[in-house]
Design an enzyme around this catalytic site. Structure first.
Site, PDB file in Angstrom:
ATOM      1  N   HIS A  27      20.123  57.931  54.774  1.00  0.00           N
ATOM      2  CA  HIS A  27      19.805  57.887  56.207  1.00  0.00           C
ATOM      3  C   HIS A  27      18.308  57.712  56.437  1.00  0.00           C
ATOM      4  O   HIS A  27      17.912  57.164  57.460  1.00  0.00           O
ATOM      5  CB  HIS A  27      20.329  59.142  56.908  1.00  0.00           C
ATOM      6  N   ASP A 205      35.850  62.962  47.741  1.00  0.00           N
ATOM      7  CA  ASP A 205      36.609  62.620  46.537  1.00  0.00           C
ATOM      8  C   ASP A 205      37.552  63.783  46.243  1.00  0.00           C
ATOM      9  O   ASP A 205      37.114  64.843  45.820  1.00  0.00           O
ATOM     10  CB  ASP A 205      35.617  62.409  45.380  1.00  0.00           C
ATOM     11  N   THR A 208      37.543  64.975  41.873  1.00  0.00           N
ATOM     12  CA  THR A 208      36.424  65.716  41.259  1.00  0.00           C
ATOM     13  C   THR A 208      35.277  65.755  42.275  1.00  0.00           C
ATOM     14  O   THR A 208      34.273  65.049  42.134  1.00  0.00           O
ATOM     15  CB  THR A 208      35.953  65.019  39.958  1.00  0.00           C
ATOM     16  N   ASP A 213      30.868  60.746  39.307  1.00  0.00           N
ATOM     17  CA  ASP A 213      31.595  59.997  38.288  1.00  0.00           C
ATOM     18  C   ASP A 213      32.198  58.751  38.947  1.00  0.00           C
ATOM     19  O   ASP A 213      31.852  58.419  40.075  1.00  0.00           O
ATOM     20  CB  ASP A 213      32.688  60.884  37.655  1.00  0.00           C
TER      21      ASP A 213
END
Length: 284
Positions: A27, A205, A208, A213
């Site tokens: 941002h 996510d 995980t 990742d």
């Protein structure tokens, strides 16, 4: 090292810190360049715009600045601190370690009106995103790679709950057919109708959520990208192959993340007398 230690201790206390720092950096760089303009406080600043109201991580930058002002006063800009903190955040969350140059100056201008035209909204189409990225000197590949930042972080219900609808009998209607129906049903439970949005956040996510990742890309392949702007990457031939590549090969994602992050960290950098070195990050 001082920035790194500050980010490390903050992340140990609160594992959501890396996601917050990474988002804060995006941002910052997309509005006025990477010049710490997002950190300035006051009426009509970038920070006061509703699109920035859910930003976090400011206290981590302030802590690092306080330490640096003791040991090397008026030497390290807030813009550099934020860039280094975002880089370190990725590493602490399990992502690649990247070298980035320093020497950014802090900007003196910060205007709320510049925020909306320059940042990505979660409802954007691929073309709308590509247009903004391109204006910053970033390619379609950079867009797919940097979207991988959504492998960490949390989001408010309002950023995705227009993709589905529950009627009074609890029947689910998908407004966006690119979203997995079972996942949408889970999301409606996490985001009950009428709940105060400020309090509820959901992992970007689901697999995980604290680990940097390539899981984000695997999630996209399962049609479980949280935002419409995430799903757009899978649904367009111009970006789909990259999504597949990164879902299958984390090393490839990490290698490319390094290159794209370096480009991000160089957007609109101010040098010389175009900027200054603030003593406190929230005040010019």
């Amino acid at each position: 090292m001082m920035v790194k230690n500050t980010v490390r201790s903050a992340s140990d206390l609160d594992p959501t810190v890396p996601g917050k720092l990474l988002r804060l950096f995006f941002h910052d760089c997309f509005v006025e360049g990477c010049d710490a303009s997002v950190l300035l406080q006051g009426n009509g600043t970038e920070r006061s715009d509703p699109a920035n109201k859910s930003l976090g991580g400011f206290s981590v930058i302030d802590s690092a600045k306080r330490v640096l002002e003791i040991f090397c006063p008026e030497t390290v800009s807030c813009a550099d601190i934020l860039a280094l903190a975002a880089r370190d955040a990725v590493e602490f969350a399990g992502g690649p370690n990247i070298q980035i140059p320093t020497g950014r100056k802090d900007g003196r201008n910060s205007t709320a009106v510049n925020v909306r035209p320059n940042i990505i909204d979660t409802s954007f189409t691929l073309d709308e995103m590509a247009k903004i990225f391109s204006a910053k000197g970033l390619s379609m590949d950079d867009l797919v790679i940097l979207s991988g930042a959504h492998t960490i972080g949390r989001s408010h219900c309002s950023s995705f709950n227009d993709r589905f609808k529950l009627d009074s009998n609890g029947n689910l209607t998908l407004m966006d057919s690119s979203l997995d129906r079972q996942y949408a049903a889970q999301l409606t439970k996490m985001c009950p109708v009428g709940a105060s949005d400020d309090s509820i956040t959901v992992n970007n996510d689901p697999g995980t959520p604290l680990q940097f990742d390539n899981q984000y890309y695997k999630v996209l392949l399962e049609h479980k990208g949280l935002f419409q702007s995430d799903s757009a990457l899978l649904n367009d031939a111009r970006t789909r192959n990259r999504v597949l590549e990164f879902a299958n090969n984390q090393d490839s994602f990490f290698e490319r993340w390094g290159v794209s992050f370096l480009k991000l960290s160089s957007i609109g950098v101010k040098t010389g007398d175009e900027g200054e070195i603030r003593q406190s990050c929230s005040i010019v």
